[in-house]
Design an enzyme around this catalytic site. Structure first.
Site, PDB file in Angstrom:
ATOM      1  N   ASP A 219      50.642  38.341  36.770  1.00 28.21           N
ATOM      2  CA  ASP A 219      49.317  38.870  37.108  1.00 28.21           C
ATOM      3  C   ASP A 219      48.649  39.582  35.934  1.00 28.21           C
ATOM      4  O   ASP A 219      47.454  39.873  35.982  1.00 28.21           O
ATOM      5  CB  ASP A 219      49.445  39.827  38.299  1.00 28.21           C
ATOM      6  CG  ASP A 219      48.116  40.124  38.971  1.00 28.21           C
ATOM      7  OD1 ASP A 219      47.242  39.247  38.968  1.00 28.21           O
ATOM      8  OD2 ASP A 219      47.944  41.236  39.500  1.00 28.21           O
ATOM      9  N   SER A 243      42.280  40.968  42.542  1.00 28.86           N
ATOM     10  CA  SER A 243      42.901  39.699  42.921  1.00 28.86           C
ATOM     11  C   SER A 243      42.753  39.459  44.413  1.00 28.86           C
ATOM     12  O   SER A 243      42.960  40.368  45.220  1.00 28.86           O
ATOM     13  CB  SER A 243      44.394  39.700  42.551  1.00 28.86           C
ATOM     14  OG  SER A 243      44.572  39.872  41.167  1.00 28.86           O
ATOM     15  N   GLN A 294      45.261  31.605  40.478  1.00 26.63           N
ATOM     16  CA  GLN A 294      44.790  32.874  41.021  1.00 26.63           C
ATOM     17  C   GLN A 294      43.297  32.816  41.284  1.00 26.63           C
ATOM     18  O   GLN A 294      42.531  32.327  40.444  1.00 26.63           O
ATOM     19  CB  GLN A 294      45.088  34.029  40.066  1.00 26.63           C
ATOM     20  CG  GLN A 294      44.687  35.398  40.627  1.00 26.63           C
ATOM     21  CD  GLN A 294      44.923  36.516  39.629  1.00 26.63           C
ATOM     22  OE1 GLN A 294      44.022  36.880  38.888  1.00 26.63           O
ATOM     23  NE2 GLN A 294      46.135  37.051  39.602  1.00 26.63           N
TER      24      GLN A 294
END
Length: 301
Positions: A219, A243, A294
């Site tokens: 991430d 996110s 993502q």
């Protein structure tokens, strides 16, 4: 089903993290059948639980409920609410599939009586089959590149006050951009970015939990790819980023996340306040070890 997750007894209040060793961030504590907890947290730029820790905890808890011959091949997470770094986190695992070669787990991460994230993980024993992979394009040796602290110092006068604080602040991971100036300040209309990453310190976790460590790393800075064509907008000035969901396809099971991994990312789309980033992760041997996806929220203030 045996658990290989290291168990340590933590206080009910949130524990202070040293900022470097990620072991306590991923070392889930078993409190009952398929029930775990964690109360040591990595805070992100929004003062909430860092999304990568959420990913890693979901992987670690699910791994603790499957036999050792099964390995995760895909993780899918939806982030539902910001995690509170001052409250214990409960993790509940539901066994939704179990065969000799496959398993699937539904993981709920819960605080204050509500789910802050929901994850599904699928496991496979691995079989003989055809093989090919996306080749790894040549990249500079990571040892020849600047870390983010050095990048911040080199470009200090061109950074805004928030960037001067944020860039290089995290000490648990070592990020080495292939093109430091473009990584921090440059614009790329094709929305591409490349960087090396590894944990700054080898975590004291079982080898079986390496996928959880990779999830933690995945991430970091990945979502910045969707901003590359839009560098007129700045975090903390007119832009809020968070996110929304994250997917990892694990291709290799012997990944060492404390060794250099090359992320090659691109963003095929931004719109409606959202942005999508896709990427490949190769090790220094050139093996494709994971593929990432993502979707993030990119909200203009």
């Amino acid at each position: 089903m045996g658990s290989e997750a290291t168990v340590q007894h933590l206080n009910t209040a949130s524990e202070t993290w040293d900022g470097v060793d990620i072991t306590p961030l991923l070392d889930v504590v078993e409190v009952g059948p398929d029930r775990f907890t964690c109360n040591c947290f990595h805070a992100n730029q929004n003062a909430a639980i860092y999304g990568g820790q959420t990913l890693g905890l979901a992987v670690a808890a699910a791994i603790a409920t499957v036999d050792a011959h099964l390995h995760p091949h895909v993780l899918q997470v939806s982030f539902l609410a910001a995690g509170d770094v001052n409250a214990p986190l409960s993790i509940e695992v539901e066994r939704i599939q179990q065969t000799r070669r496959f398993a699937a787990r539904l993981v709920r991460l819960i605080q204050h009586g509500r789910s802050i994230a929901i994850a599904t993980l699928s496991f496979h024993a691995g079989e003989n089959g055809m093989e090919h992979q996306q080749p790894c394009e040549a990249a500079p040796d990571p040892e020849s590149l600047m870390g983010l602290v050095q990048v911040r110092e080199a470009l200090h006068q061109r950074l805004n006050p928030i960037e001067r604080v944020f860039i290089g602040k995290t000490r648990s991971v070592d990020i080495r951009p292939a093109d430091p100036e473009q990584f921090v300040l440059g614009r790329d209309d094709q929305a591409r970015i490349r960087y090396w990453m590894r944990t700054a310190q080898s975590p004291n976790l079982p080898a079986r939990l390496q996928p959880a460590v990779l999830a933690y790393l995945s991430d970091f800075w990945f979502g910045i790819t969707a901003l590359m064509p839009h560098r007129e907008h700045k975090l903390g000035e007119d832009l809020f980023v968070s996110s929304l969901n994250h997917t990892i396809w694990f291709h290799q099971q012997d990944v060492q996340a404390d060794e250099w991994l090359l992320v090659s990312a691109h963003s095929p789309f931004t719109g409606s306040g959202r942005g999508l980033t896709l990427g490949h992760v190769h090790d220094q041997k050139g093996r494709l070890v994971a593929t990432l996806g993502q979707e993030g929220l990119y909200r203009l203030r």
